[in-house]
Scaffold this motif. Structure first.
Motif, PDB file in Angstrom:
ATOM      1  N   ASP A  24       6.519 -20.597   5.416  1.00 30.67           N
ATOM      2  CA  ASP A  24       6.791 -20.567   6.859  1.00 30.67           C
ATOM      3  C   ASP A  24       5.996 -19.455   7.539  1.00 30.67           C
ATOM      4  OD1 ASP A  24       8.529 -22.671   6.584  1.00 30.67           O
ATOM      5  OD2 ASP A  24      10.354 -21.459   6.669  1.00 30.67           O
ATOM      6  N   ALA A  25       5.954 -18.284   6.903  1.00 27.17           N
ATOM      7  CA  ALA A  25       5.268 -17.140   7.507  1.00 27.17           C
ATOM      8  C   ALA A  25       3.766 -17.378   7.598  1.00 27.17           C
ATOM      9  CB  ALA A  25       5.562 -15.877   6.702  1.00 27.17           C
ATOM     10  N   LEU A  26       3.162 -17.959   6.563  1.00 22.20           N
ATOM     11  CA  LEU A  26       1.717 -18.184   6.581  1.00 22.20           C
ATOM     12  C   LEU A  26       1.346 -19.270   7.583  1.00 22.20           C
ATOM     13  CD1 LEU A  26       0.721 -17.897   2.817  1.00 22.20           C
ATOM     14  CD2 LEU A  26       0.885 -16.128   4.588  1.00 22.20           C
ATOM     15  N   ALA A  27       2.173 -20.307   7.699  1.00 28.27           N
ATOM     16  CA  ALA A  27       1.903 -21.341   8.692  1.00 28.27           C
ATOM     17  C   ALA A  27       2.020 -20.776  10.107  1.00 28.27           C
ATOM     18  CB  ALA A  27       2.872 -22.512   8.514  1.00 28.27           C
ATOM     19  N   GLU A  28       3.024 -19.936  10.334  1.00 30.24           N
ATOM     20  CA  GLU A  28       3.189 -19.326  11.657  1.00 30.24           C
ATOM     21  C   GLU A  28       2.057 -18.347  11.943  1.00 30.24           C
ATOM     22  OE1 GLU A  28       6.476 -16.737  14.215  1.00 30.24           O
ATOM     23  OE2 GLU A  28       7.029 -17.662  12.312  1.00 30.24           O
ATOM     24  N   THR A  29       1.646 -17.582  10.940  1.00 24.68           N
ATOM     25  CA  THR A  29       0.526 -16.649  11.108  1.00 24.68           C
ATOM     26  C   THR A  29      -0.748 -17.396  11.497  1.00 24.68           C
ATOM     27  OG1 THR A  29       1.455 -15.064   9.534  1.00 24.68           O
ATOM     28  CG2 THR A  29      -0.922 -14.962   9.935  1.00 24.68           C
ATOM     29  N   LEU A  30      -1.005 -18.517  10.837  1.00 24.56           N
ATOM     30  CA  LEU A  30      -2.189 -19.305  11.160  1.00 24.56           C
ATOM     31  C   LEU A  30      -2.136 -19.816  12.592  1.00 24.56           C
ATOM     32  CD1 LEU A  30      -4.794 -20.764  10.583  1.00 24.56           C
ATOM     33  CD2 LEU A  30      -3.491 -22.525   9.370  1.00 24.56           C
ATOM     34  N   SER A  31      -0.980 -20.325  13.015  1.00 28.34           N
ATOM     35  CA  SER A  31      -0.855 -20.827  14.386  1.00 28.34           C
ATOM     36  C   SER A  31      -1.069 -19.718  15.411  1.00 28.34           C
ATOM     37  CB  SER A  31       0.521 -21.465  14.583  1.00 28.34           C
ATOM     38  OG  SER A  31       0.665 -21.958  15.903  1.00 28.34           O
ATOM     39  N   ARG A  32      -0.493 -18.541  15.149  1.00 26.68           N
ATOM     40  CA  ARG A  32      -0.665 -17.419  16.080  1.00 26.68           C
ATOM     41  C   ARG A  32      -2.132 -16.992  16.156  1.00 26.68           C
ATOM     42  NH1 ARG A  32       4.395 -13.257  15.001  1.00 26.68           N
ATOM     43  NH2 ARG A  32       6.042 -14.581  15.874  1.00 26.68           N
ATOM     44  N   ASN A  33      -2.782 -16.925  15.011  1.00 28.91           N
ATOM     45  CA  ASN A  33      -4.192 -16.528  15.010  1.00 28.91           C
ATOM     46  C   ASN A  33      -5.061 -17.549  15.734  1.00 28.91           C
ATOM     47  OD1 ASN A  33      -3.648 -14.172  13.621  1.00 28.91           O
ATOM     48  ND2 ASN A  33      -4.121 -15.038  11.610  1.00 28.91           N
ATOM     49  N   LEU A  34      -4.752 -18.831  15.566  1.00 23.65           N
ATOM     50  CA  LEU A  34      -5.500 -19.855  16.277  1.00 23.65           C
ATOM     51  C   LEU A  34      -5.269 -19.755  17.780  1.00 23.65           C
ATOM     52  CD1 LEU A  34      -4.977 -22.976  13.966  1.00 23.65           C
ATOM     53  CD2 LEU A  34      -7.116 -21.739  14.368  1.00 23.65           C
ATOM     54  N   CYS A  35      -4.017 -19.577  18.179  1.00 24.13           N
ATOM     55  CA  CYS A  35      -3.711 -19.456  19.611  1.00 24.13           C
ATOM     56  C   CYS A  35      -4.452 -18.270  20.220  1.00 24.13           C
ATOM     57  CB  CYS A  35      -2.204 -19.288  19.813  1.00 24.13           C
ATOM     58  SG  CYS A  35      -1.229 -20.771  19.500  1.00 24.13           S
ATOM     59  N   ARG A  36      -4.464 -17.153  19.508  1.00 19.62           N
ATOM     60  CA  ARG A  36      -5.152 -15.953  20.007  1.00 19.62           C
ATOM     61  C   ARG A  36      -6.657 -16.211  20.154  1.00 19.62           C
ATOM     62  NH1 ARG A  36      -3.614 -12.910  16.256  1.00 19.62           N
ATOM     63  NH2 ARG A  36      -1.684 -12.254  17.263  1.00 19.62           N
ATOM     64  N   LEU A  37      -7.242 -16.858  19.157  1.00 19.95           N
ATOM     65  CA  LEU A  37      -8.673 -17.141  19.218  1.00 19.95           C
ATOM     66  C   LEU A  37      -8.992 -18.147  20.319  1.00 19.95           C
ATOM     67  CD1 LEU A  37     -11.166 -17.586  16.384  1.00 19.95           C
ATOM     68  CD2 LEU A  37     -10.935 -19.445  18.029  1.00 19.95           C
ATOM     69  N   TYR A  38      -8.194 -19.208  20.421  1.00 20.98           N
ATOM     70  CA  TYR A  38      -8.426 -20.214  21.459  1.00 20.98           C
ATOM     71  C   TYR A  38      -8.375 -19.593  22.857  1.00 20.98           C
ATOM     72  CZ  TYR A  38      -7.786 -23.934  17.940  1.00 20.98           C
ATOM     73  OH  TYR A  38      -7.904 -24.776  16.861  1.00 20.98           O
ATOM     74  N   LEU A  39      -7.383 -18.737  23.074  1.00 27.86           N
ATOM     75  CA  LEU A  39      -7.248 -18.105  24.394  1.00 27.86           C
ATOM     76  C   LEU A  39      -8.429 -17.194  24.692  1.00 27.86           C
ATOM     77  CD1 LEU A  39      -3.428 -17.239  24.402  1.00 27.86           C
ATOM     78  CD2 LEU A  39      -4.591 -18.862  25.899  1.00 27.86           C
ATOM     79  N   GLN A  40      -8.846 -16.423  23.695  1.00 29.78           N
ATOM     80  CA  GLN A  40      -9.960 -15.502  23.909  1.00 29.78           C
ATOM     81  C   GLN A  40     -11.272 -16.239  24.145  1.00 29.78           C
ATOM     82  OE1 GLN A  40      -9.893 -13.064  20.397  1.00 29.78           O
ATOM     83  NE2 GLN A  40      -8.248 -11.735  21.141  1.00 29.78           N
TER      84      GLN A  40
END
Length: 207
Positions: free
Chosen positions: A32-48
Motif C-alpha cells: 500500500d505504501a509503495l503504491a501510494e508513494t508512486l502515485s504521489r510522485n507521479l502527481c508531483r511530477l505531472y503538476l511540475q
C-alpha cells in the motif's frame, strides 16, 4: 454539491470493537505504501511539468517474500524480496517522455530505506515494474479543462475521525515496538518487558 452529515458512531451495549494494525514490515502495508508513494510522485511530477495531474492508476502491488536463515545476532538472506508495481500511467505527452520505471523504482527504494532500517534495500530487495499506458478515453478524460474534476471510476472516498481509544492504543503499541531506539531502550526485549515497562506510557498516550 451534496450536503455532508457528520454524526457520532453509536454502538449498542456490550458491543465488541476489534482493531487490526499491520505494522511497517507487513507485506500489505509495504505494498500500500509503495503504491501510494508512486502515485504521489507521479502527481508531483505531472503538476511540475504539465500544470495538472495526468491519468494514472497504480494501486496494484505484489510482494513475494524472500528466504532467510535466521540466527542469534545475525543470519543471512538467501533469496531477496521481489516487489512488483503494476498499473496504468501517462508516460508520454507529445515528444516529452517520462521515466516512469525510474520514478517507481527510486521512490520505492527511498520509502524502504526510510521505514525498514534493518533491511539492505540494494541487496535484499528487487523491484520490478509493470506500468503501461492507459486507454485513450481515460487519458482524454483527465486532459479536459474542467472546472470540476471528473471521475473515471465508481470508487468513492470514505473516512472517519477521531480514532477510538483502542485504535490509538494499537498504533501506540506498534510504534513502540518498531521504534528506531528500541534496542537502546530495551536491549533484552521480549513480551514481559513490553508488559511491564511500557504499560504506563501507552496508557498515557491513549488517555
Amino acid at each position: 454539491m451534496l450536503a455532508l452529515t457528520l454524526s457520532d458512531l453509536i454502538t449498542g451495549e456490550g458491543a465488541i470493537e476489534i482493531v487490526e494494525r499491520k505494522g511497517l514490515g507487513h507485506p500489505d502495508t509495504i505494498c500500500d505504501a509503495l503504491a501510494e508513494t508512486l502515485s504521489r510522485n507521479l502527481c508531483r511530477l505531472y503538476l511540475q511539468r504539465f500544470g495538472h495531474i495526468l491519468h494514472h492508476n497504480v494501486d496494484k502491488a505484489l510482494l513475494c517474500g524472500g528466504r532467510s536463515t535466521p540466527a542469534f545476532g545475525g543470519g543471512a538472506v538467501d533469496a531477496p524480496i521481489v516487489i512488483y508495481l503494476a498499473g496504468r500511467v501517462t508516460s508520454q505527452i507529445g515528444d516529452d517522455v517520462i521515466a516512469i520505471d525510474e520514478i517507481a523504482t527510486e521512490g520505492s527504494r527511498s520509502w524502504l530505506r526510510s521505514n525498514l532500517h534493518a533491511l539492505d534495500v540494494d541487496r535484499h530487495v528487487q523491484i520490478r515494474t509493470l506500468l503501461r499506458p492507459g486507454s485513450q478515453d481515460l487519458q482524454a478524460l483527465f486532459s479536459r479543462d474542467e472546472r470540476t474534476p471528473l471521475a473515471n471510476d465508481t470508487s468513492i472516498g470514505v473516512g472517519y475521525a477521531p480514532l477510538s481509544a483502542l485504535e490509538r492504543l494499537a498504533l501506540a503499541v506498534e510504534r513502540d515496538i518498531n521504534g528506531r531506539d528500541r534496542s537502546q531502550d530495551h536491549p533484552a526485549w521480549h513480551r514481559f518487558r513490553i508488559r511491564s515497562q511500557t504499560s504506563d506510557r501507552l496508557a498515557s498516550l491513549v488517555s
